[in-house]
Each structure stands twice: as structure tokens, then as C-alpha cells.
Write a protein that holds these residues in place. Structure first.
Motif, PDB file in Angstrom:
ATOM      1  N   GLU A   1       0.837  -1.196   0.000  1.00 31.65           N
ATOM      2  CA  GLU A   1       0.000   0.000   0.000  1.00 31.65           C
ATOM      3  C   GLU A   1       0.869   1.242   0.000  1.00 31.65           C
ATOM      4  O   GLU A   1       2.050   1.195   0.346  1.00 31.65           O
ATOM      5  N   GLY A   2       0.275   2.343  -0.405  1.00 30.06           N
ATOM      6  CA  GLY A   2       0.985   3.623  -0.415  1.00 30.06           C
ATOM      7  C   GLY A   2       0.019   4.767  -0.184  1.00 30.06           C
ATOM      8  O   GLY A   2      -1.099   4.769  -0.711  1.00 30.06           O
ATOM      9  N   ASN A   3       0.436   5.731   0.607  1.00 27.84           N
ATOM     10  CA  ASN A   3      -0.353   6.929   0.876  1.00 27.84           C
ATOM     11  C   ASN A   3       0.507   8.120   0.479  1.00 27.84           C
ATOM     12  O   ASN A   3       1.579   8.321   1.039  1.00 27.84           O
ATOM     13  N   TYR A   4       0.054   8.928  -0.474  1.00 27.29           N
ATOM     14  CA  TYR A   4       0.890   9.987  -1.016  1.00 27.29           C
ATOM     15  C   TYR A   4       0.013  11.129  -1.520  1.00 27.29           C
ATOM     16  O   TYR A   4      -1.166  10.961  -1.818  1.00 27.29           O
ATOM     17  N   THR A   5       0.601  12.304  -1.598  1.00 19.77           N
ATOM     18  CA  THR A   5      -0.118  13.499  -2.029  1.00 19.77           C
ATOM     19  C   THR A   5      -0.096  13.594  -3.548  1.00 19.77           C
ATOM     20  O   THR A   5       0.952  13.453  -4.175  1.00 19.77           O
ATOM     21  N   VAL A   6      -1.257  13.828  -4.141  1.00 21.77           N
ATOM     22  CA  VAL A   6      -1.350  13.957  -5.594  1.00 21.77           C
ATOM     23  C   VAL A   6      -1.707  15.376  -6.021  1.00 21.77           C
ATOM     24  O   VAL A   6      -1.613  15.705  -7.200  1.00 21.77           O
ATOM     25  N   CYS A   7      -2.127  16.218  -5.077  1.00 23.65           N
ATOM     26  CA  CYS A   7      -2.592  17.545  -5.473  1.00 23.65           C
ATOM     27  C   CYS A   7      -2.472  18.495  -4.292  1.00 23.65           C
ATOM     28  O   CYS A   7      -2.909  18.179  -3.179  1.00 23.65           O
ATOM     29  N   GLU A   8      -1.870  19.655  -4.506  1.00 23.06           N
ATOM     30  CA  GLU A   8      -1.806  20.733  -3.522  1.00 23.06           C
ATOM     31  C   GLU A   8      -2.255  22.014  -4.217  1.00 23.06           C
ATOM     32  O   GLU A   8      -1.608  22.460  -5.166  1.00 23.06           O
ATOM     33  N   MET A   9      -3.354  22.585  -3.756  1.00 23.12           N
ATOM     34  CA  MET A   9      -3.940  23.725  -4.448  1.00 23.12           C
ATOM     35  C   MET A   9      -4.284  24.822  -3.464  1.00 23.12           C
ATOM     36  O   MET A   9      -4.707  24.563  -2.332  1.00 23.12           O
ATOM     37  N   THR A  10      -4.116  26.064  -3.912  1.00 28.82           N
ATOM     38  CA  THR A  10      -4.523  27.234  -3.146  1.00 28.82           C
ATOM     39  C   THR A  10      -5.848  27.733  -3.692  1.00 28.82           C
ATOM     40  O   THR A  10      -5.987  27.960  -4.896  1.00 28.82           O
ATOM     41  N   GLY A  11      -6.831  27.874  -2.818  1.00 28.63           N
ATOM     42  CA  GLY A  11      -8.137  28.353  -3.245  1.00 28.63           C
ATOM     43  C   GLY A  11      -8.137  29.851  -3.467  1.00 28.63           C
ATOM     44  O   GLY A  11      -7.467  30.606  -2.752  1.00 28.63           O
ATOM     45  N   VAL A  12      -8.869  30.280  -4.469  1.00 32.74           N
ATOM     46  CA  VAL A  12      -9.012  31.704  -4.770  1.00 32.74           C
ATOM     47  C   VAL A  12     -10.271  32.203  -4.063  1.00 32.74           C
ATOM     48  O   VAL A  12     -11.384  31.759  -4.363  1.00 32.74           O
ATOM     49  N   ILE A  13     -10.090  33.136  -3.122  1.00 34.20           N
ATOM     50  CA  ILE A  13     -11.204  33.690  -2.358  1.00 34.20           C
ATOM     51  C   ILE A  13     -11.855  34.793  -3.175  1.00 34.20           C
ATOM     52  O   ILE A  13     -11.170  35.586  -3.833  1.00 34.20           O
ATOM     53  N   ASP A  14     -13.186  34.845  -3.143  1.00 33.35           N
ATOM     54  CA  ASP A  14     -13.907  35.764  -4.040  1.00 33.35           C
ATOM     55  C   ASP A  14     -13.532  37.229  -3.837  1.00 33.35           C
ATOM     56  O   ASP A  14     -13.562  38.010  -4.787  1.00 33.35           O
ATOM     57  N   SER A  15     -13.165  37.633  -2.618  1.00 30.61           N
ATOM     58  CA  SER A  15     -12.726  39.017  -2.391  1.00 30.61           C
ATOM     59  C   SER A  15     -11.903  39.062  -1.110  1.00 30.61           C
ATOM     60  O   SER A  15     -11.973  38.160  -0.272  1.00 30.61           O
ATOM     61  N   GLN A  16     -11.134  40.129  -0.963  1.00 31.85           N
ATOM     62  CA  GLN A  16     -10.320  40.322   0.231  1.00 31.85           C
ATOM     63  C   GLN A  16     -11.037  41.170   1.279  1.00 31.85           C
ATOM     64  O   GLN A  16     -10.455  41.507   2.311  1.00 31.85           O
ATOM     65  N   GLU A  17     -12.281  41.516   1.002  1.00 26.38           N
ATOM     66  CA  GLU A  17     -13.061  42.285   1.967  1.00 26.38           C
ATOM     67  C   GLU A  17     -13.386  41.423   3.180  1.00 26.38           C
ATOM     68  O   GLU A  17     -13.532  40.198   3.074  1.00 26.38           O
ATOM     69  N   PRO A  18     -13.529  42.016   4.362  1.00 28.85           N
ATOM     70  CA  PRO A  18     -13.890  41.226   5.546  1.00 28.85           C
ATOM     71  C   PRO A  18     -15.325  40.718   5.465  1.00 28.85           C
ATOM     72  O   PRO A  18     -16.130  41.177   4.647  1.00 28.85           O
ATOM     73  N   PHE A  19     -15.637  39.742   6.289  1.00 31.95           N
ATOM     74  CA  PHE A  19     -17.013  39.267   6.396  1.00 31.95           C
ATOM     75  C   PHE A  19     -17.905  40.421   6.861  1.00 31.95           C
ATOM     76  O   PHE A  19     -17.532  41.190   7.758  1.00 31.95           O
ATOM     77  N   SER A  20     -19.079  40.526   6.265  1.00 33.24           N
ATOM     78  CA  SER A  20     -19.998  41.605   6.634  1.00 33.24           C
ATOM     79  C   SER A  20     -21.404  41.241   6.180  1.00 33.24           C
ATOM     80  O   SER A  20     -21.614  40.260   5.458  1.00 33.24           O
ATOM     81  N   LYS A  21     -22.370  42.075   6.604  1.00 34.98           N
ATOM     82  CA  LYS A  21     -23.735  41.856   6.149  1.00 34.98           C
ATOM     83  C   LYS A  21     -23.851  42.035   4.641  1.00 34.98           C
ATOM     84  O   LYS A  21     -24.714  41.443   3.993  1.00 34.98           O
TER      85      LYS A  21
END
Length: 431
Positions: A304-324
Motif C-alpha cells: 500500500e501507499g499513501n501519497y499526495t497527488v494535489c496541492e492547491m490554493t483556493g481563490v477567495i472571491d474578495s479580500q473584503e472582511p465578512f460583513s452583512k
């Protein structure tokens, strides 16, 4: 004495294409070149010719086991399909050095065929049914501390050429020279891909001087030192968070997440509401491969083998803080999953001697009052074949076309594979 030799070559129209299911044919052509034999210089070849194209596939494993003094190698062989199609059976005429081309179009069967194979015992981790869904093209080589194996699922196109009434030698590609065809199971409809979401929840609480009005914050070394040891007097800001994460992921598609927060009003004592930002979002996909060989005296050797196949950075929709204004919600998208991976990132599957499963780890952090609160969560996922592509309606008889020129035959952005080297020459990666 042979009257000559027929040299055959197999050419795929698109060697890098991934064929999804039985409705995605494999197209190409067989080139046949005639070379005259000794004492038959410049003689024309004429007679009946039969050309058969063969689509075949197999799952194969190779496992190393060491007892500290010696190492044994065990193999597991599982033929999957062997499909023959006659593409020419008629008279044939050729001049010395002349090349003839015979086009073909092959389709994958919907399931494996009942072919002779090694003896594999029943095991819930593997699929031992004689007729099962075809596994995708796959390759994994692992060399860890206690485990070492090589494994692959591959499909190739071969050819058989006969001139039954003439003594003609035929030179055709060997098994390892035959072109590899890349396969994934049938595409999934968009409707089937929905409602496979899990929700992770937690809460964050902070207490420090930055939650005080600026005029009430400690100033000077003595006050700051005193405040450091008297932090219990500072106000509190707390909020619940939840992350909506998909459990079914499709090759060639981005992965989408949602992160929401909701203040815990009954616990918040701060008069100032701090900005809460989603600082980063990461997704790592790990594969867990289990392989086995032909049954030995009592059991099937395994690895058996356990290994990483994918490392990704998610793109956040905006850099604004959470708000109403944004409903206290952030949307995150990754790049298309599996793009650029070569063979090792296949959809989840299990077959006679190989099982391939995946987990993903999501990591993100909230930033508020100058502090980072890190969140990690790991959970199993299913990797599916690409989604079905939308079919454009046929063009109108009259009137301008709304489709851009050159886009008619454009293929979707799918992960690409490259031909695997012969089994005996496959490299071993060290983890």
C-alpha cells in the motif's frame, strides 16, 4: 521463400485524448508498407489482405517483500478486455516501398470481460466480479519505508495482419511499442454531481486589548506588561463558523467551497466589532493505493501507499472582511482538479488487484485583531470522471452563426495523460 515483408504501424488521431466511456471512440489508422523479398526485386504484391485491430487492457502489480536477508518479488496480472475488430478484408495491391493506410474507430466495452487471470481471493477492498466497470488508466509507483510496489492499469491498440494465400512476413509493433489509449469511465451528468456536500462547524473566540476603544487601550511599557498578565479583563468577541465542502469531485472541474460566520451575540462583550477576514484557503488531496499479487500458498501478498497527488490554493472571491453586505459568506474556488497530472490522478476505482481511494485536507485561517486562527479538516472524497459537456444545437439554415470561428471542434479542458513506459522500465518514486 517469402515474397516480401509488410511493415505495420499504428497511429492514433489524438494520442493525448482521454476517452470517457463506450461512447467516446478511439480513432486512428494502420499504416502498412510493403518491402520486397530476396529474389523478388521490384515485384508487385497482390492478394487477399485481412487487417484486424485489437483493443486490449490489463491491470498489473509488482510487489517487493523483504525479510531482512532477501527480497522476493510477487506479481498480479488481471487482463481486463480484449476486443478485435476487422477493418479490412479484401484484395490488396502494393508496389515496393508503397504505404497504404487503413482507418479504424474502436469503442471501449462497458465492462470487463471474463478473461483468464491470476487467482485473487475474495476481499471487500477489491472487486473480483468477472464483469465489472472498466477501471480508468492509472499508474502508481511507491517506495516507502515498509512498502514498495509498482502498479498500473493500461489500454493499448494492437494489430494483426494476414495474407493467407501468400508467404509474406509481417512485422508489427511489440506489446510495449503499441500506442497507449487513455481511458476514464463515462462522464457524469451535472444533475448527478449535486447534493454531495458535507458541512464542518466550529467556533472562534478572541480576547485582547484591541477589542477596547482606542482611548482605553494600554499605553506604555508598564501598562502593556500589566495588560499581558491581566488579559482576563479584556472584552470577548466570538463567532461560529461553518464550511460547506464537496465530497464528490470531478476531474477537469474546479472545486468550490463556502465559508460562513455568525457572531455569538450572547458571548460577545466587545463594544467594537472587529473585521474578520479569511486569510487563506488550501486544499491537499492524498491518494491511498492498495495493491495485491497472485495468491501465494495461503494469502495474496499485499502492499500500500499513501501519497499526495494535489496541492492547491483556493481563490477567495474578495479580500473584503465578512460583513452583512456579503451575507458573512466567502466563496472559494480552486483550479481545475487533475489538470496537468500525468496518469497518477485517476478517478476512484477498485478492480481485481488495485484499489484507489482519496482523502482531502482543507486548511484555512481567520484573521482578526491581528491574530490568526487556523482550521484544519481532513475527510474522504470520491474522484469522478469529467462532467458531460454541453452539446451545441445544430446551426440554423440561414442567418449568422453565434459560434466563434475555430471553436467547433474545441475539446474541453481535461487532465492530460502521457504514454506510460513499459512495465519493466517504469521508474520508482521514493516517498
Amino acid at each position: 521463400m517469402s515474397v516480401g515483408t509488410l511493415h505495420t504501424n499504428i497511429v492514433l488521431d489524438d494520442p493525448t485524448k482521454i476517452h470517457c466511456g463506450s461512447r467516446d471512440p478511439v480513432r486512428g489508422h494502420i499504416n502498412i508498407r510493403y518491402q520486397f523479398g530476396p529474389g523478388n526485386l521490384n515485384a508487385e504484391l497482390f492478394g487477399p489482405l485481412r487487417v484486424i485491430v485489437v483493443l486490449h487492457g490489463r491491470a498489473k502489480t509488482k510487489i517487493w517483500k523483504s525479510n531482512g536477508q532477501s527480497t522476493s518479488i510477487y506479481r498480479g496480472r488481471a487482463p481486463l478486455i480484449h476486443c478485435e475488430q476487422e477493418i479490412y478484408h479484401d484484395s490488396f495491391r502494393a508496389q515496393p516501398g508503397e504505404m497504404s493506410s487503413f482507418p479504424f474507430s474502436l469503442v471501449f466495452p462497458e465492462a470487463t470481460q471474463s478473461l483468464p487471470r491470476d487467482d485473487f481471493k475474495e476481499d471487500p477492498r477489491f472487486n473480483t466480479l468477472p464483469c465489472q466497470p472498466l477501471p480508468p488508466s492509472f499508474r502508481s509507483n511507491y517506495h516507502g519505508f515498509a512498502h514498495r510496489y509498482e502498479s498500473f492499469v493500461e489500454y493499448r491498440v494492437g494489430v494483426n495482419v494476414e495474407m493467407p494465400q501468400l508467404r509474406v512476413d509481417v512485422v508489427k509493433p511489440t506489446e510495449y511499442q503499441e500506442p497507449i489509449v487513455h481511458y476514464e469511465p463515462p462522464r457524469i451528468s451535472p444533475d448527478q454531481s449535486r447534493n454531495h456536500i458535507t458541512t464542518w462547524r466550529g467556533f472562534v473566540s478572541v480576547r485582547n486589548e484591541l477589542l477596547l476603544p482606542e482611548s482605553d487601550r494600554p499605553a506604555g511599557f508598564r501598562q502593556k506588561t500589566k495588560a499581558l498578565f491581566g488579559a482576563g479583563n479584556f472584552p470577548i468577541y466570538a463567532f461560529d463558523w461553518e464550511c460547506l465542502a464537496p465530497t464528490h469531485i470531478h476531474l477537469g472541474q474546479p472545486v468550490c467551497f463556502e465559508v460562513r460566520i455568525k457572531p455569538r451575540e450572547h458571548e460577545c462583550t466587545a463594544t467594537l466589532i472587529p473585521d474578520v477576514q479569511l486569510k487563506y484557503f488550501r486544499m491537499d488531496v492524498s491518494a491511498y493505493t492498495q495493491v495485491r499479487a497472485d495468491r501465494a500458498i495461503f494469502t495474496c501478498p499485499e502492499s500500500e501507499g499513501n501519497y499526495t497527488v494535489c496541492e492547491m490554493t483556493g481563490v477567495i472571491d474578495s479580500q473584503e472582511p465578512f460583513s452583512k453586505a456579503n451575507d458573512n459568506t466567502k466563496y472559494i474556488n480552486t483550479a481545475a482538479i487533475g489538470s496537468g497530472r500525468i496518469g497518477s490522478f485517476a478517478s476512484s476505482f477498485t478492480t481485481f488487484n488495485i484499489s484507489q481511494t482519496y482523502t482531502t485536507k482543507i486548511s484555512f485561517a481567520f484573521e482578526l485583531t491581528g491574530k490568526l486562527k487556523h482550521i484544519d479538516q481532513e475527510y474522504p472524497i470520491l474522484i469522478h470522471p469529467p462532467l458531460e459537456v454541453a452539446h451545441h444545437p445544430p446551426p440554423a439554415i440561414a442567418g449568422p452563426s453565434s459560434q466563434a470561428v475555430g471553436e467547433e471542434n474545441k475539446t474541453p479542458d481535461l487532465p492530460q495523460y502521457e504514454p506510460a513506459p513499459p512495465y519493466e522500465k517504469m521508474p520508482t518514486n521514493t516517498k
